[in-house]
Write an enzyme that holds these catalytic residues in place. Structure first.
Site, PDB file in Angstrom:
ATOM      1  N   ASN A   1       0.889  -1.191   0.270  1.00  0.00           N
ATOM      2  CA  ASN A   1      -0.002  -0.151  -0.067  1.00  0.00           C
ATOM      3  C   ASN A   1       0.892   1.219  -0.150  1.00  0.00           C
ATOM      4  OD1 ASN A   1      -2.217  -1.766   0.351  1.00  0.00           O
ATOM      5  ND2 ASN A   1      -2.550  -1.338   2.546  1.00  0.00           N
TER       6      ASN A   1
ATOM      7  N   GLU B   1     -22.348  19.208   2.207  1.00  0.00           N
ATOM      8  CA  GLU B   1     -22.102  17.635   2.467  1.00  0.00           C
ATOM      9  C   GLU B   1     -23.343  16.948   1.954  1.00  0.00           C
ATOM     10  OE1 GLU B   1     -20.292  15.722   3.656  1.00  0.00           O
ATOM     11  OE2 GLU B   1     -21.153  14.222   4.664  1.00  0.00           O
TER      12      GLU B   1
ATOM     13  N   LYS C   1     -22.595  13.809  -0.578  1.00  0.00           N
ATOM     14  CA  LYS C   1     -23.239  12.474  -0.250  1.00  0.00           C
ATOM     15  C   LYS C   1     -23.841  11.829  -1.449  1.00  0.00           C
ATOM     16  CE  LYS C   1     -21.297  11.561   2.537  1.00  0.00           C
ATOM     17  NZ  LYS C   1     -20.408  11.741   3.397  1.00  0.00           N
TER      18      LYS C   1
ATOM     19  N   HIS D   1     -26.983  35.312  -8.143  1.00  0.00           N
ATOM     20  CA  HIS D   1     -25.740  35.652  -9.067  1.00  0.00           C
ATOM     21  C   HIS D   1     -25.131  34.587  -9.702  1.00  0.00           C
ATOM     22  CE1 HIS D   1     -25.430  38.915  -6.511  1.00  0.00           C
ATOM     23  NE2 HIS D   1     -25.638  38.213  -5.285  1.00  0.00           N
TER      24      HIS D   1
END
Ligand code: AGP
Length: 613
Positions: free
Chosen positions: A105, A488, A492, A511
């Protein structure tokens, strides 16, 4: 990112290797492989047997020959960095003779240079990976005599980069050599058998006694024990510790997916984050691990929060809490950007690193950058003893429990709760009144019950998710405290359902993004009952006037001319409302992903811990 397992003992290694890889699959899932040392038979010496395949661990299990026997073995599940997912690039990798096998890894930064030298010396490369360099290097040193551990040490001395590795040698099948530098390796102690893995979740069914290697350490693992030593061959003594999570913490526990289980575990996770930390007498929080006294806290002029992805968004909520409760300027920034921009580090700024895994490379690099320049860093981390936790000067453990699904939910919520505790503590050292402190303490105590109330609405959210899931995309809007919730929520949804999702401050709509509004692009709007309610309702009116569909998450029903659907969540104190507003968005993303038939726990192209740059 990527998972490693290893076994040495009297039994066949393969069943443990496959089960361990299945448990680690959330860390990388584009290919998998195992190697065992097949014992010597009359006339033929011990030899390596290798099976590896593109795809999932289940594909590997199906491909494994019936008689794949050997009591010493290593395995790997991969998230591709160097080279496409393919059989050839799957680990383990070997040298020319197929005598040394390596799983790895991390990233070998000077792989190209080493590959050129090794090729000139006769090494034949069969993959595009950086890892194969290690197999050839170790084999070259073994050819000069000495033990496997000496060859591994010598090879690692030539390598620049990060690694967690496990190495097999067909001619020294009485041992496995493992090493760690920036990528975790943990040993598991059994009865006349030993295990190793990149994560304790692979070990808990077999042993609770574990030893975490430190960066720069190696270990020779034999069936009857282990020896840990440094890169310069100094023996170091490592005491085993006991893993306190139940085996069940790593199972789906009857839920359809880890993600759903973890969403439903949030009340308990929040209780554990709060446990023993609320001080009702002084209306503050008690945080033993900060290593900062009140005087030092008062000298802090700014707070800079660093994290990646959802950890960064949790940091945005944390910054908001700190500014509101402690009146100290606070700001969250992606650690992945911070580390590259030669940041100014100030003595009176407190840096806070946020990470569920405690392994995210960019966050770790940001911590190292701050520390190198003399700054002070706290960690808000879930995984005890992880690299980021160890690199920080102090911090708060979340105690949210293991999070397996790639998408973060309970760790996100617990992180925000940890920030609420930090903000309360800071606030009470500054000018937050005892009455306001009591208000926050009471609200924090009420959170687990309120989260349960939101989770009880799961069926209603599932119905809405099915209705909105086939949209061409979704807009998420929130204002001030609601904006990080929108970010968030969008993260998700896109992460697990692959539905395109954009988050905007509600104030920014006119805007630019208002141009996107149409019946095909619904908006999820956070509409808390706070001082900005009227402004938020005006934004909904603007969307409805353009024929946009609106799903509102609010504290009371929103009239139908402003929202097509409304999910009502319990009201907390305004500072803590974002936490509860976020929970339906997790359920929405989950059920949208299920409705679209996505691989919820293992979304495409992602992995749980991002341990590469
Ligand atoms: C969250 O849903 C994501 N999978 C991702 O953004 C994650 O939060 C990020 O990679 C940081 O991980 P960490 O908390 O383990 O450092």
């Amino acid at each position: 990112m990527c998972g490693i397992v290893a076994y040495i003992g009297p039994k066949d290694a393969s069943p443990f290797l496959l089960e361990g890889l299945q448990r680690l699959e959330y860390r990388g899932y584009d290919s998998a492989g195992v190697a065992v040392v097949a014992p010597a038979t009359k006339g033929s010496p011990a030899r390596l047997r290798i099976c590896r395949t593109k795809g999932r661990v289940a594909d590997l299990a199906a491909a494994l020959p019936a008689r794949f026997k050997g009591g010493t073995g290593i395995g790997h599940t991969r998230w591709a960095t160097h080279g496409v997912p393919s059989d050839a690039n799957a680990h383990p990798h070997t040298d020319n003779e197929g005598r040394i096998a390596v799983v790895h890894n991390g990233i070998i930064e000077n792989a190209e240079e080493l590959r050129a030298k090794l090729t000139a010396d006769g090494a034949v490369f069969r993959s595009e990976t950086d890892t194969e360099v290690l197999a050839h290097l170790i084999a070259a040193h073994r050819a000069q005599g000495g033990e496997l551990e000496d060859a591994v040490r010598a090879a690692l001395g030539l390598v620049i980069g990060t690694y967690g590795i496990a190495v097999l040698d067909a001619e020294q099948a009485d041992r496995i050599v493992v090493a760690r530098n920036g990528s975790p390796i943990v040993l598991g102690i059994g009865e006349k058998e030993m295990f190793a893995a990149s994560d304790v979740s692979a070990l808990v069914r077999y042993t609770r006694q574990v030893v975490h290697l430190e960066d720069g350490e190696l270990a020779t693992v034999r069936a009857d024990g282990f020896r840990t030593f440094t890169e310069d061959a100094r023996t170091v003594t490592r005491q085993p510790s006991t893993v306190d999570w139940e085996v069940g913490s790593y199972d789906t526990g009857g839920y359809a997916h880890y993600l759903l289980k973890e969403i439903h575990e949030q009340p308990g996770a929040v209780e554990r984050t709060l446990s023993g930390r609320l001080d009702e007498r002084f209306a503050t929080a008690h945080l033993g691990g900060l290593n900062l006294d009140a005087r030092e806290l008062r000298e802090i002029r700014r707070v800079k929060i660093l994290g990646c992805g959802s950890a960064y968004y949790a940091g945005e909520m944390g910054a908001q809490l700190i500014e509101e409760l402690a009146r100290i300027p606070a700001h969250s920034e992606p650690a992945s950007e911070f580390r590259y921009r030669n940041p100014v580090i100030e003595a009176d700024t407190l840096y806070v690193a946020v990470s569920q895994s405690g392994e995210t490379y960019d966050t770790l690099a940001a911590v190292q950058e701050v520390k190198r320049k003399g700054g002070r860093v706290l960690g808000v981390v879930n995984t005890v003893g992880s690299a980021i936790a160890r690199a920080c000067d102090g911090g708060i453990y979340l105690h949210a429990g293991p999070e397996v699904s790639v998408a973060s939910t309970k760790a996100f919520t617990s992180t925000v709760v940890a920030f609420a505790l930090l903000a309360l503590h800071f606030g009470r050292v500054h000018d937050l009144s005892p009455a306001d402190g009591r208000r926050i303490v009471a609200a924090l105590k009420a959170l687990p019950g309120q989260i349960r109330e939101v989770l009880d609405q799961q069926d209603a959210v599932a119905e809405l998710a099915a209705e909105y899931a086939d949209s061409q995309g979704m807009m998420f809007i929130g204002r001030v405290r609601g904006y990080p919730v929108a970010r968030e929520g969008a993260q998700k949804l896109k992460e697990i359902s692959y539905v395109h999702a954009e988050a905007y401050p509600a104030s920014e709509l006119k805007h630019g993004p208002l141009a996107l509004i149409s019946p095909e692009l619904p908006t999820v709007a956070l509409v808390p009952d706070d001082e900005l309610l009227d402004k938020n309702l005006t934004a909904l009116g603007e969307i409805k006037a353009r024929e946009g569909r609106v799903l509102a998450v609010a504290h009371r029903p929103i009239e139908s001319r402003l929202a097509d659907h409304c999910l009502v969540v319990p009201k907390s104190e305004p500072e803590l409302d974002p936490l509860l507003l976020n929970i339906p968005l997790q359920l929405l993303a989950y059920h949208a992903a299920v409705a679209l038939g996505r691989d919820v726990d293992k979304p495409r192209n992602l992995a749980k811990s991002v341990t590469v740059e």
